[in-house]
Design an enzyme around this catalytic site. Structure first.
Site, PDB file in Angstrom:
ATOM      1  N   HIS A   1       1.115  -1.358   0.003  1.00 42.24           N
ATOM      2  CA  HIS A   1      -0.187  -0.040  -0.448  1.00 42.24           C
ATOM      3  C   HIS A   1       0.626   1.933   0.460  1.00 42.24           C
ATOM      4  O   HIS A   1       1.197   2.134  -0.812  1.00 42.24           O
ATOM      5  CB  HIS A   1      -1.072  -0.152   1.464  1.00 42.24           C
TER       6      HIS A   1
ATOM      7  N   GLU B   1       2.080   2.020  -3.265  1.00 44.69           N
ATOM      8  CA  GLU B   1       0.913   2.451  -4.027  1.00 44.69           C
ATOM      9  C   GLU B   1       1.171   4.490  -4.487  1.00 44.69           C
ATOM     10  O   GLU B   1       0.786   4.538  -5.179  1.00 44.69           O
ATOM     11  CB  GLU B   1      -0.407   2.123  -3.952  1.00 44.69           C
ATOM     12  N   HIS B   2       1.253   4.139  -3.014  1.00 44.78           N
ATOM     13  CA  HIS B   2       1.424   6.465  -2.432  1.00 44.78           C
ATOM     14  C   HIS B   2       2.338   6.177  -3.581  1.00 44.78           C
ATOM     15  O   HIS B   2       2.222   7.268  -4.245  1.00 44.78           O
ATOM     16  CB  HIS B   2       1.555   6.336  -1.315  1.00 44.78           C
TER      17      HIS B   2
ATOM     18  N   GLU C   1      -3.382   8.086   7.247  1.00 43.83           N
ATOM     19  CA  GLU C   1      -4.612   7.549   6.557  1.00 43.83           C
ATOM     20  C   GLU C   1      -5.082   6.216   7.868  1.00 43.83           C
ATOM     21  O   GLU C   1      -6.129   6.012   8.650  1.00 43.83           O
ATOM     22  CB  GLU C   1      -4.266   6.818   5.382  1.00 43.83           C
TER      23      GLU C   1
END
Length: 473
Positions: free
Chosen positions: A75, A78-79, A155
């Site tokens: 993840h 992905e950022h 997040e």
């Protein structure tokens, strides 16, 4: 997406009759495939109703493929993929897409990571050129990594650490999987995310982000031959990385039922959730279809057995449901939940849920009417899925990235249609073994300070179609 959860009992009989008498659904969109010499797989889904296109690249890697102790790296990467290359300045990728009238985003799940753009069909080459560039040419500075790591930690704070439903879901997942990495949250454990480095991100990137680990899906107003030509031009020159086999730790034999209880002052509406370990669709599509039908018979709408026993037919619960994770690469979960009415206890609704399961196992199985209801709903979901360009792209991309074959994806509606009562009963008998289950109670505290209101489990889909339109997480 509209679902058969929205149908009422008064509409059920004519709907079933119509579905059984109706001719076959409209022809599915034309789907063609190709393969590049460097190992990249291509799928083209034609949809000529509007001059728009959805361009997606799916990598066969997700949170369940992370190195031990590096949770959240899929993840996190992905950022970082939006940080830029030698050709594209830092954070300019999305601005360029927007300047050309398009939208873009990305998402990470346990089994894949995907990037997509939706824009005018005559801008397809732009999206393809930019996506191919960052597939192998990502540039990262230490400062970019530190800044984005803080973003990911924030997040997690907002979506998980401050949400009792999400925290409860994490704890249940960790209890359900004794050994498999599905028990680790996609966003990662906070202490491990905080320790991720630039070297971690680049090592993961260089291993998995390459054409021989990617699937290109293009849906829209396109010519398949032209899509293949553009793919060969932009993706074809990229070197493969020859990624390792996706050899994940698997579950040992589960011998003991597990129970957890999580209390949080912010919870006003308690509920009980039971999850059973269930086989993956890619391993046995016929059994998966039977489990998908079982989930709808037990929890899919007002005519479902849990609804009739706990809400409509009694004053025990304010909400019930059931769903099955069919499309994971490895065994997923079959889950049921019930939220008690005020004055009723979690023990009462759990006992009632168990009675529904026991009565079902002792019965002759679903009635013809129940099977017809579920299959009519599946038929409707298929029609609606075909009406969405992006849903079709996700259906094929997510399925292929999770290990399904093209034939399994195409034939899923037929697999649902072929399910009979004995199939459902065989699946139920194999599934409902408490030794392979986790039962969780989410409760509030007497001094609830910030109630969040009644809500289903954080991971309960509002409408889970039997004909999947894809999953994004």
């Amino acid at each position: 997406m509209p679902s058969f959860l929205r149908r009422t009992l008064t509409r059920l009989a004519p709907l079933v009759a119509l579905a059984l008498a109706a001719p076959p659904v409209a022809a599915a969109p034309r789907v063609t495939t190709f393969a590049l010499e460097n190992g990249m797989q291509g799928v083209v889904i034609e949809d000529h109703r509007a001059p728009v296109v959805t361009h997606m690249v799916w990598y066969r890697v997700g949170a369940a493929d992370e190195p031990r102790g590096k949770s959240g790296i899929a993840h996190f990467l992905e950022h970082l993929m939006f940080k830029g290359t030698d050709k594209i300045p830092d954070a300019a990728f999305s601005r360029i897409i927007a300047a050309n009238g398009g939208q873009d985003n990305a998402f990470t799940s346990y089994d894949y990571t995907a990037y997509f753009q939706r824009l005018a069909a005559d801008r397809l080459e732009l999206a393809m050129e930019m996506e191919a560039d960052r597939m192998r040419n990502l540039r990262l500075s230490e400062e970019q990594v530190r800044t984005e790591r803080d973003v990911v930690l924030e997040e997690r704070s907002q979506r998980t650490d401050s949400d009792p439903f999400a925290l409860f879901s994490e704890q249940r997942g960790a209890a359900l999987y004794l050994n498999h990495p599905y028990g680790i949250p996609v966003i990662g454990w906070r202490h491990e995310v905080a320790a991720l480095t630039r070297d971690d991100a680049l090592a993961f990137y260089r291993t998995w982000y390459a054409p021989d680990n990617a699937i290109l899906v293009v849906a829209g107003d396109v010519d398949p031959a032209e899509v293949e030509r553009l793919a060969r031009k932009h993706y074809g020159p990229l070197a493969p990385s020859h990624p390792p086999e996706r050899a994940r730790p698997q579950e040992p034999r589960q011998l003991a039922a597990r129970r957890i209880e999580y209390a949080d002052a912010r919870v006003r509406q308690p509920y009980v959730v039971r999850s059973y370990l269930a086989p993956a669709r890619r391993q046995d599509q016929a059994r998966a279809a039977a489990l998908a039908v079982l989930a709808e018979i037990l929890g899919g709408g007002p005519a479902a057995r849990l609804q009739q026993a706990l809400t409509i037919g009694s004053d025990l619960a304010v909400g019930v449901g059931a769903w099955y994770e069919a499309d994971r690469r490895d065994p997923g979960a079959f889950t049921l939940y019930a939220a008690p009415r005020p004055g009723r206890s979690l023990a009462e609704v759990e006992a009632a849920m168990d009675r529904v399961i026991a009565d079902f196992l002792a019965s002759d199985g679903p009635s013809d009417e129940e099977l017809a209801r579920v299959k009519a709903g599946a038929r409707a979901d298929l029609i609606y899925a075909q009406d969405s360009q992006q849903a079709m792209a996700q259906m094929y991309g997510a399925g292929l990235a999770a290990g399904l074959t093209l034939e399994q994806i195409r034939s899923w509606p037929d697999a649902i249609a072929a399910v009979d009562a004995e199939d459902v009963m065989e699946a139920a008998r194999a599934l409902f073994d408490k030794r392979r289950s986790v039962t969780g109670w989410l409760t509030g505290a007497e001094d609830a300070a910030a109630p969040v209101g009644a809500a289903p489990p954080e991971d309960a889909p509002a409408a889970r179609p039997l004909v999947e339109s894809g999953a994004a997480q």
